[in-house]
Each structure stands twice: as C-alpha cells, then as structure tokens.
Design a protein around this motif. Structure first.
Motif, PDB file in Angstrom:
ATOM      1  N   PRO A 158       6.514  12.126   5.297  1.00  0.00           N
ATOM      2  CA  PRO A 158       6.999  11.513   4.051  1.00  0.00           C
ATOM      3  C   PRO A 158       6.131  10.347   3.619  1.00  0.00           C
ATOM      4  CG  PRO A 158       8.375  10.877   5.879  1.00  0.00           C
ATOM      5  CD  PRO A 158       7.426  11.895   6.415  1.00  0.00           C
ATOM      6  N   THR A 212       5.858   6.699   1.408  1.00  0.00           N
ATOM      7  CA  THR A 212       6.496   5.564   0.747  1.00  0.00           C
ATOM      8  C   THR A 212       5.448   4.877  -0.086  1.00  0.00           C
ATOM      9  OG1 THR A 212       7.698   5.243   2.786  1.00  0.00           O
ATOM     10  CG2 THR A 212       7.878   3.529   1.149  1.00  0.00           C
ATOM     11  N   PRO A 213       5.587   4.550  -1.345  1.00  0.00           N
ATOM     12  CA  PRO A 213       6.707   4.931  -2.178  1.00  0.00           C
ATOM     13  C   PRO A 213       6.560   6.344  -2.687  1.00  0.00           C
ATOM     14  CG  PRO A 213       5.156   3.636  -3.410  1.00  0.00           C
ATOM     15  CD  PRO A 213       4.619   3.712  -2.021  1.00  0.00           C
ATOM     16  N   SER A 253       0.841  -1.195   0.000  1.00  0.00           N
ATOM     17  CA  SER A 253       0.000   0.000   0.000  1.00  0.00           C
ATOM     18  C   SER A 253       0.873   1.240   0.000  1.00  0.00           C
ATOM     19  CB  SER A 253      -0.873   0.023   1.241  1.00  0.00           C
ATOM     20  OG  SER A 253      -1.438  -1.227   1.468  1.00  0.00           O
ATOM     21  N   THR A 254       0.245   2.375  -0.245  1.00  0.00           N
ATOM     22  CA  THR A 254       0.945   3.649  -0.129  1.00  0.00           C
ATOM     23  C   THR A 254       0.958   4.039   1.336  1.00  0.00           C
ATOM     24  OG1 THR A 254      -0.253   4.161  -2.118  1.00  0.00           O
ATOM     25  CG2 THR A 254       1.104   5.882  -1.227  1.00  0.00           C
ATOM     26  N   VAL A 255       2.146   4.326   1.880  1.00  0.00           N
ATOM     27  CA  VAL A 255       2.256   4.618   3.306  1.00  0.00           C
ATOM     28  C   VAL A 255       2.609   6.074   3.499  1.00  0.00           C
ATOM     29  CG1 VAL A 255       3.165   3.755   5.446  1.00  0.00           C
ATOM     30  CG2 VAL A 255       3.434   2.434   3.395  1.00  0.00           C
ATOM     31  N   ARG A 256       1.992   6.677   4.481  1.00  0.00           N
ATOM     32  CA  ARG A 256       2.388   8.017   4.882  1.00  0.00           C
ATOM     33  C   ARG A 256       2.790   7.922   6.351  1.00  0.00           C
ATOM     34  NH1 ARG A 256       1.764  13.231   2.860  1.00  0.00           N
ATOM     35  NH2 ARG A 256       0.733  12.681   0.942  1.00  0.00           N
ATOM     36  N   TRP A 257       4.021   8.343   6.663  1.00  0.00           N
ATOM     37  CA  TRP A 257       4.528   8.207   8.030  1.00  0.00           C
ATOM     38  C   TRP A 257       4.303   9.505   8.793  1.00  0.00           C
ATOM     39  CZ3 TRP A 257       6.106   3.353   8.947  1.00  0.00           C
ATOM     40  CH2 TRP A 257       6.510   2.586   7.858  1.00  0.00           C
TER      41      TRP A 257
END
Lengths: 530, 194
Positions: free
Chosen positions: B190, B192-193, A243-247
């Motif tokens: 930020p 990812t990706p 999945s697309t991760v946002r931290w």
C-alpha cells in the motif's frame, strides 16, 4: 360576420391596453432623450448592435454574467473555513451559558490507574539487580536496556564524575550555538572510527534522532519504501518528511523487491522525473526483535538505485564481535549504508543518538537536522561516558559473547514454555514473546508464524493477561515489562508482547533462574485463566 | 504467499475516459500552506497589478497594428487570443511556486496561480477584476469591429474556454483527467498518501 364578432370584441377590449402601452413607451422615450448623454448611449448601442440580434443577445448574456459575478460576496478561504458553522447570537449565548470547563488532566480510567500503580519504584541507581522500594527485595532486571552491562560500570562512573567537575553539568546551548564541547567532537570521531564510517553527528536524544534524520533528506515528492514494522519514531519522521511512502511486508525481501519494481513501473507510466528514493528499515526491529538480511538489502538498493537509511538503535553496541552492529555481523563496510542511525542511549548506556555516513551526509545535517539545530546538546559527562563505553567494547569483546550466551540460555527455557510464542531473531538481545493465539483445529498448524495483520487479536484482553504475568514475575523476583505503544497512533497495530532486554551483567545461572521464574509465572497465569 | 508476477494478473478494469478529481486538499498540505504568506500569489492585490492588464493590452494592440496589411478584425482577434492564451498559461496551466521551497515544502505544487490567490477564497476583488478583464476586452473588440462569423466564433470560444470556465468557483482545485489509469500498481504494497 357572426365569427368576426368575438374577435372584434376581443380587440375592442384589448385596444385600451395597447393604447396605454404605446402611450407609456412614447413617454419613456421622450423622457429618456431628455436625460443628458442619452444620445451617446443610444448611438453606442445602435452601433454595437450592428443589426445582428444573435450577437447582441450573446453579448447581453455575457454582460449579465459579468455583473452577477461582480455582485457576489466573498466566500471563505481554504484555510480552515470549511467546518465553520454560522451561529446566531441567541445560539451563541445559549452555548456559552451551557459551557463547563473540562479539567486540565482527565481523570484516569481504571486500567490506567492500575497500570500506573504497577510500575515498580527502585531505590538507588538502576542496574542488573535493583532494590525495590515497596518490598526492599532485590529483583533481577530484565526490563531496562543494559545490554553490555555498562550501567553502573565503576570506571565509567569515575570518568563521568571527573568530567562533571571539569565542565559542569549542562552544555547550555544547541550544538550549533556554543553547545559543542570538545568531548562531543571526540565522541563523534570515536563513533565514526568504531563503525568505519567517514563521519558521525551526535543528537542529544536517541528517540528523536531518526525522526530528524529522515526529514533532513526526504522531502515532498521523494519516494520512501519502508517496512511496515518500523518503530514510532521512524513513522513520525516519515510523516514529517511529506514524502510518498510505499510500505512492504515486515522483513520480507520479496515484498521489498515487489515494492521497488512497483515504484519503477509507476514512474515510467507517469513519465515523471527521477526523484530521490530511500529504503528505510531497522537493523533489529524494536517491535519484535527481527533482524534484517543486510547484504541482500544492499544488493537490492544498488540494483534499483536507492539510498538506505538503517536504524540501528537496538543493534549498535549489541551484535557483532565487538558490538559494531550489523555491519560487523554481516561483514559489510559501513560506507555501503548511506545513513546509519544509532543510539548511544541503548547501546552504550549513555544518552543520545548519532547518524554516521559520508562527510557530505553528516555536514548536511549540521544545518538541516532539526533536532541538532533546535535542541540542546548532551551534557559533557554523558559524551565522555559514551567514549569510554566504546573503548570498553573494543577491549572487552567477551561481554558480547556473554550476552549471546545469556540470550541463548533464556530462549532455551522460554521456547519450552507452553502458551506463548517467541518472536524475533535468535541473536537479538531483545526477546519478545506474545500469547500464542488459540487456533481452532480446522486451521493450519502454523499459528505463531502467520504474518502480522492476517490474524486479529484482542489488544485489551491480551494486555491484561500479560500485565498479570508481569506482576506475578515481579512478586517472584524478576522485573519484566510489557512493550508499550501509543495505541491508535501507530500506523500498523502491533501485537501485545512482553519485552525482555537481556544483559551480559548477569551470570548464566542467574539468567536461567530468572527464566525459570518467568516460565512458572506464565504457567500460573495461563492456567488461572483457562 | 508469494504474490503473482504483474504481467500474469487478470484482466484489469480500465478507468473512465474523463474523470474529474480534486487535488491539493489533504490535511498536511493545508497545514503547510498556512505557515507563511504566499508571496507567489499576493502580488495580484498590489498597486498597479490591475492597471498592468490595460497597459499591456494597449501596447499589444499598438504593436500588432504596426504590422502592414493588418485589418481590424485580425488585429482584434490576435490581441484577444494572445491575451487569453498568455493569461491562461500564467494563471491556469503552471502549478506550484518558483520561489524557495523551504518555506512551504512544496505544499503549493498542485495548485495553479488562480487557486493560490487569496488562499482559495472566491469572489475576492482581485478575482473579480481578473474575471471581468477578458470579458471587457471581448465586448470592446466586438464593438469596434464588425466581425465575420468565424472570427467572432473564435473569439467567443477562446473567451469561454480559456477565461471563463477555468475561473468558475465550481472548478476550484478540480482537475479533468482523460483516460486516467486508476489501477494501483503493486496492490500488495500500500501507498501513503493514496
């Protein structure tokens, strides 16, 4: 007439060349018309030409381009041909002659050998006061997870031996294929009732539980908003889910809200469809003992329409009045958390993990939880130990208050120690402390409170100092451990710390004595180093 | 420190008008594609997949010719442009796979059918045929009619823009984006990706 002479001489030299050209052209033409079918070709070309030279030139260019494309040879596919180096035969022979095989296991570096030698070996079962093999002395165990003192509980041991006699040891299969025994279903029901959730599903290894739950629900194209300080199992689960991760910043609710708003802005800008969105965080972080503010997170998740995956590996069985975890501590119904992942190994001193949630969530994992489908289920005696531990926690809430008292006693001593900074929430059963960074006088005084990543720390140097503290404490009768990580594989590098796992099996006096030993060790090592 | 609210940020640099970027080359996508055979794309190598182009074009020409008042020029232009438009839609516009996504997990979601053929190898027999077929159709059509300048220009432009340029190996997995916004929203968090 004088000027005409050179041109006539030029033309006179050119005349034989031109005559030769004309002759060869007529020869070619007659030869061409002798080939059978040439008249057809000539008629075709003439009718194609249609007295339009521009069009003919364009078509000829197209034909040449098409022929060139047809004559190209095939290139390599995307599958992995990018790094292929074409060696000649002689080079291949040379490389083969030079090759010597590497050993299967690389020889250990000096640091790794020292680390291996420093792991203590105990005789007999693990417990709050094990006996070392090397010296024969008993030491206080502040390293193993034994929060409510259930390791070595006699009643649980008896029930486990009875179960061993009844069912044998192994469960002989994955849970979906002859591996489910009635005691597994009983433990699942017990956990669900204990937490107040609709249902629960058992996984046989606690570490791989959350890295199976996450890919079961999050797929490519979904959006995950995750805390930077989550443990390695969660990071791997997120990576597997594609999945697309946002931290967002560690345990920072404003940063979380920023991230949620940023995701919504992105989606509106891209005019994309609404995909599944998840917030992933831990109840008590294994990395530093911080605790999340659960009601606030639930408020945010309801406001922005996210699902919450909460990893209560450390907080289940340790916080709350009877050990139900953060839901009890904050008085939040478990139905508010979509997937509540916990560890039977850490909290109940047995083995394995679970995921509790609504019936649909649990039923989905029976086919789509990879670790449930492809691993053997836990042995029956460990499932019975888990059920007995839950009964014990229900009936004896005094263990948890004893645990909290011990934590308070330990923190009281450690906070007065110089040279270290204690991380984490004051009610967390895991107490991490790291070396206080030597801040120059010009910087602001709040050195231990700077967020992770903003200051640089020397990983190897600090690990060595901490290892000296651990060995010194062991020599004085307290077993400690550093928090160990797979360096270079973690997403965000954690600070080296010593991790103390408090247990309620020790009395308050023993805890204070052990804390005193730790404090003395720290002082000794740090003064040696200075 | 508390990050400033987004609408008070300073002047943001606008992205360029035209940007060419590569898609679909990340490691985990390559790994996921290698798991199983791509059934969405290997039918172009099957029996009859080449002949079907000829058959469909002939059928189309016959159908178009039955319309009363049809001249040869309009007829050939229609057949040419409809064939080019439909093959562009099928091979170069639609991305991903319509089949079950459990096998590949969406690894082909960014790739058009042209890019999926033969796992991205260029100048394979199927690609050479698909390259040549529109060119042959165009040449046959100009042979059998005498085009006025405008229909000729329409046909030629359609051929180049819809059939030749998208199939060039230099444009493999490249996408041309107009007015792309490359401001990362929420730069404190930020992604990812990226």
């Amino acid at each position: 007439m004088e000027n005409a002479l050179p041109s006539s001489s030029v033309s006179s030299t050119l005349e034989p060349v031109l005559a030769l050209l004309a002759y060869s052209l007529t020869k070619l033409e007659t030869g061409f018309y002798q080939i059978p079918g040439s008249a057809v070709v000539a008629r075709y070309v003439k009718s194609s030409h249609q007295n339009d030279p521009g069009r003919t030139i364009l078509e000829v260019i197209l034909i040449i381009f098409a022929i060139r494309t047809l004559l190209q040879s095939r290139t390599r596919s995307d599958r992995g041909g990018k790094h292929y180096i074409q060696f000649g035969d002689k080079e291949v022979d040379e490389l083969v002659d030079e090759w010597t095989p590497e050993p299967l296991a690389q020889p250990l570096t000096e640091w790794e050998q020292k680390e291996l030698a420093s792991i203590p070996v105990i005789a007999g079962p693990n417990g709050p006061k094990p006996k070392l093999v090397s010296t024969g002395k008993t030491v206080t165990n502040l390293a193993s997870y034994n929060f409510t003192g259930l390791a070595g509980n006699e009643h649980i041991k008896e029930r486990a031996v009875d179960t061993l006699r009844k069912y044998g040891l192994g469960s002989c299969g994955p849970p979906g294929f002859y591996g489910t025994i009635d005691v597994h279903m009983d433990l699942e029901k017990d956990i669900a009732e204990f937490l107040g959730a609709e249902a629960a599903i058992l996984y046989s290894q606690g570490y791989s539980t959350v890295s199976s739950v996450i890919p079961a629900f999050c797929k490519r194209g979904d959006i995950i908003v995750a805390d930077r300080g989550v443990n390695y199992a969660i990071q791997k689960g997120i990576q597997l889910s594609r999945s697309t991760v946002r931290w967002f910043d560690h345990n920072d609710l404003r940063s979380l809200e920023d991230a949620l708003q940023a995701v919504e802005r992105d989606r509106k800008k891209r005019k994309g469809p609404l995909t599944r969105r998840f917030i992933i965080t831990e109840g008590i972080f294994e990395r530093d003992g911080e605790m999340v503010d659960l009601p606030k997170i639930i408020e945010l998740k309801n406001k922005y329409k996210y699902r919450l995956i909460l990893d209560e590996s450390i907080s289940f069985g340790t916080v709350g009045r009877t050990g139900r975890g953060l839901t009890e501590l904050y008085n939040v119904p478990a139905s508010q958390i979509d997937m509540l992942v916990g560890s039977v190994a850490n909290g109940l001193c047995s083995s394995g993990g679970f995921c509790a949630g609504s019936t649909i969530v649990v039923e989905h994992q029976r086919i789509n939880g990879t670790s449930f489908v492809f691993s053997a289920s836990m042995p029956a005696l460990l499932a019975v130990s888990g059920s007995e531990a839950i009964t014990y926690l229900r009936n004896t809430p005094s263990t948890l208050s004893a645990l909290q008292e011990n934590i308070r006693a330990l923190r009281a001593v450690l906070e007065k120690t110089e040279g270290i900074a204690i991380l984490g929430h004051r009610a967390s059963p895991i107490v991490h402390f790291s070396l206080r960074s030597v801040a120059p006088a010009s910087l602001s005084p709040a050195s231990a409170a700077t967020p992770a990543g903003k200051e640089s720390f020397d990983v190897d140097g600090e690990e060595r100092i901490l290892q000296e503290i651990v060995e010194d404490a062991l020599a004085n009768g307290v077993m400690l451990t550093r928090a160990k990580y797979l360096r270079k594989q973690e997403m965000f590098e954690p600070r080296p710390t010593i991790r103390i796992a408090m247990t309620s099996a020790l009395t308050r006096k023993e805890v204070e004595k052990a804390a005193g030993v730790v404090k003395a060790s720290i002082a000794r090592v740090l003064s040696r180093r200075r | 420190p508390i990050p400033p609210p987004p609408n008070l940020k300073g002047r943001q640099r606008r992205g360029s008008i035209v940007k060419v970027e590569e898609v679909g080359g990340r490691t985990e996508e390559l790994l996921d594609r290698n798991a199983y055979v791509n059934i969405n794309a290997n039918w172009v190598n099957a029996k009859g997949a080449w002949l079907i182009h000829v058959v469909l074009i002939l059928l189309g020409k016959i159908v178009v010719d039955t319309v009363p008042g049809m001249t040869q020029q309009i007829s050939w232009t229609l057949v040419n442009t409809i064939y080019l438009a439909l093959s562009y839609l099928m091979f170069h516009w639609v991305t991903g796979m319509p089949f079950d996504s459990e096998l590949h997990g969406g690894a082909y979601d960014d790739l058009t059918l042209w890019e999926q053929i033969d796992d991205g190898a260029q100048y394979t027999p199927a690609r050479k045929w698909l390259f040549t077929a529109p060119i042959l159709l165009f040449l046959i059509s100009t042979h059998y009619t005498s085009y006025d300048p405008w229909p000729f220009a329409i046909n030629l432009t359609a051929l180049i823009v819809l059939a030749i340029i998208p199939k060039l190996p230099q444009l493999h997995r490249q996408r041309v984006r107009f007015l792309a916004e490359d401001i990362a929203s929420g730069a404190q968090t930020p992604v990812t990706p990226n």
